[in-house]
Design a protein around this motif. Sequence first.
Motif, mmCIF file in Angstrom:
data_model
loop_
_atom_site.group_PDB
_atom_site.id
_atom_site.type_symbol
_atom_site.label_atom_id
_atom_site.label_comp_id
_atom_site.label_asym_id
_atom_site.label_seq_id
_atom_site.Cartn_x
_atom_site.Cartn_y
_atom_site.Cartn_z
ATOM 1 N N UNK A 438 12.112 5.688 72.128
ATOM 2 C CA UNK A 438 11.581 4.647 73.003
ATOM 3 C C UNK A 438 10.690 5.255 74.081
ATOM 4 N N UNK A 439 11.197 6.345 74.651
ATOM 5 C CA UNK A 439 10.416 6.988 75.715
ATOM 6 C C UNK A 439 9.078 7.480 75.175
ATOM 7 N N UNK A 440 9.159 8.084 74.002
ATOM 8 C CA UNK A 440 7.921 8.581 73.394
ATOM 9 C C UNK A 440 6.956 7.428 73.135
ATOM 10 N N UNK A 441 7.606 6.348 72.688
ATOM 11 C CA UNK A 441 6.827 5.164 72.372
ATOM 12 C C UNK A 441 6.099 4.651 73.615
ATOM 13 N N UNK A 442 6.865 4.719 74.716
ATOM 14 C CA UNK A 442 6.320 4.180 75.961
ATOM 15 C C UNK A 442 5.177 5.017 76.521
ATOM 16 N N UNK A 443 5.001 6.211 76.039
ATOM 17 C CA UNK A 443 3.910 7.068 76.555
ATOM 18 C C UNK A 443 2.554 6.389 76.326
ATOM 19 N N UNK A 444 1.690 6.231 77.415
ATOM 20 C CA UNK A 444 0.384 5.555 77.254
ATOM 21 C C UNK A 444 -0.634 6.509 76.637
ATOM 22 N N UNK A 445 -0.338 6.859 75.402
ATOM 23 C CA UNK A 445 -1.165 7.879 74.748
ATOM 24 C C UNK A 445 -2.640 7.480 74.705
ATOM 25 N N UNK A 446 -2.877 6.201 74.371
ATOM 26 C CA UNK A 446 -4.297 5.794 74.232
ATOM 27 C C UNK A 446 -5.034 5.820 75.563
ATOM 28 N N UNK A 447 -4.347 5.305 76.578
ATOM 29 C CA UNK A 447 -5.033 5.280 77.887
ATOM 30 C C UNK A 447 -5.228 6.692 78.433
#
Lengths: 546, 209
Positions: A438-447
């Motif tokens: 979940x935490x990894x998922x929450x990372x705003x990778x695109x932004x």
Amino acid sequence: MTDQTHTPAPQDEDIPSAKALPKRRLPSLIWLIPIVAALAGGWIAVHAIMQRGPTITIRFDTAEGIEAGKTKIKYKDVDIGNVTGVVLTEDRQHIKVTAQLAHATDDLLGDKTQFWVVRPRVAGGTVSGLSTLLSGAFIGIDPARKATDKRDFVGLEQAPIVTTRQAGREFVLKAQDMGSIDVGTPLFFRRVQVGEVSAYTLDKDGKGITVKAFVHAPYDQYVTSNTRFWHASGVDVSLDANGLRIETQSLASIAIGGIAFQAPPDQPVAEPAAADTQFTLAADRNSAMKEADRERAPFVLYFRESLRGLSVGAPVDFRGITIGEVKAINFEFSKEKREILMPVTIDLYPDRLRGRMRQDQPIHTPAENVRILNAMVAHGLRAQLRTGNLITGQLYIALDFMPGASKADIDWKQFPPSLPSVAGSLTQLQDTALSIAKKLDALPIESIGKNADQAMRNANKVLDNADQLVSRLKNEVTPEAQTTLKAAQDAINQAKQTLSPDAPVQQNMNDTLQEVSKAAQAFRDLSDYLSRHPDALLRGQKEDAK
Amino acid sequence: MTPRAVSAADEGLLNCHSCGLLSKNVPNAHDRCPRCGAHLHLRKPDSLARTWALLIAAFLLYIPANILPVMHTASIIYEEDDTIMSGVVYLWTSGSWPLAILVFCASVTVPLAKLIALSVLAWTAQHKSTWRQQERTRLYRLVEFVGRWSMLDIFVVTLMVGLVHFQSLATISAGPGAVAFAAVVVLTMFAAMSFDPRLIWDPEQKQDD
Ligand SMILES: [Zn+2]
């Protein structure tokens, strides 16, 4: 008188007279012979009558191997009589053997005297009567202790396993079924054969078998009031949360079955049991030993996770000590909580919680038990599902103190009372994996990527400005300064190159972020899969036909 | 009727058994030969009494001889006492009928027949019967002849005892019946010997006189 012409008749005077001797008038000595013969014959007759014991009749089903005048009656391998006649009974259903016993054998005959024909026999793993192969059958006798004037007997068709002359005691075993028990099945005590099954009967109500087991002296002293008996037939392979167990008593018991007995090792030595004491014959050693726990305290545990791998009979374990077992696994829908609960009923053996060293301590009263358990729960005692067997994925229930467990207590109002539980170790692992994902998922990778782009663009602008500045300076500053500016421009170009979207650094960063994203996805998949297939941790992913 | 015969006894003459000297009889006395000193008898002395005594003894022993075991066989696997009859039965059931018949005749029938025959002879002689003297004499000769052959069983047992003696494997020993049987055989032989066949013919002379 006839005329004798050739030889003249002897003249009286020619013939000498015999000498006369006084006559002896005594009875002839020859009469001593019949007197001696009569005495000898009389003595033989008297002797024979004196040596003649009782005459008995024995009824058998068949006269196989019995021959009048040849067959002996033997007691402890000593001839004590002879079969003198074999006839059919009046009803032609049996045969009647008449036997002449030796002198002074009356005290061997009594109400309980048993006769049987010893023929070669293979039963109960033993070969008996081998010598009769050559010498022919003989009749064995098991004398009764008390002599009576009984002279007509009904013979046994098979030799009794236990005769009265054998020291030992007989016990009664109640069994569910025969298993591989037969008359002659050996009894083992610590894998030493100490007795045999002497008889068995089907209970009148047809609900069980009553087995008579004879334990020879001096081993009968090991049968105590708390002794357990169990089937030791064949190889007992069991696979459960405790792992693979193979139990067997002896090679003989594998072939022909057997019964083993022993007192529970954690109990004090009890008084030897009286003869004919009744015991229960358990299916195996484990269930036999479970009988020891007379006191049972039922509890219910509510789990929210999959109970796959938990079976009835699975152990309830406190730091490695089995203190109970699973009795039932159910399914319950909680209306108030709007969720499905998995109630597991367990039996706790409070006896086992008491220390071995404190055996002498009086048994806790129920109130004390309540107080102790409450205190333990307050200190964090929780039930948890754990994987007992890594290979099979069998689960067991562990009771243990969980540090940091949320506050809970025992609901004594319902029956059975419910013990608080925590999620299993596997569930915890799943939860952790899920939270990472979940935490990894929450990372705003695109932004992050966009921002980096923006930053780089800005940097580009700065660099462009710097470039302009440099080229302006190039024309306006001294040639000395020009070399410096040239170097500066090179540096700027280099930086520009590095920060360009297709530059290697930029590319690597993007790749990394994508990998992290994929990893997060994989974690999510894994935790999802594990929640459905916990055993996959060990066995690997398996194609499930769904 | 046989021709009229004169016997030495009629003439009061005695014949010495040892030296053959003929001497005159002195009545009511125990006579001795004047030449060699041997006892002289008109007839075998106390012939009938001796015969009877021996016969009675033989009869008495005939019973244990047939009841008691004559042979005791002990081998590693079994032990057995055999009476004469059980031996005969064994021979018969095992198929050796001729042997069974032979043993039965030699050991049971013949001794019994001898005992009965001698009893008849002694009885008739005692009652001075003149009945079938010729046949009775022949019977006596037969009894005397057969006597030496009725030892068959004892002979077999003796042989067996001597031969079968592999200590540990098997031993055969003579049972008490064998002793009785041997006694019967010997006693009947003696009884036959002590019977004086001339007694068969004595009554005829008395009758004629
Ligand atoms: Zn002379």
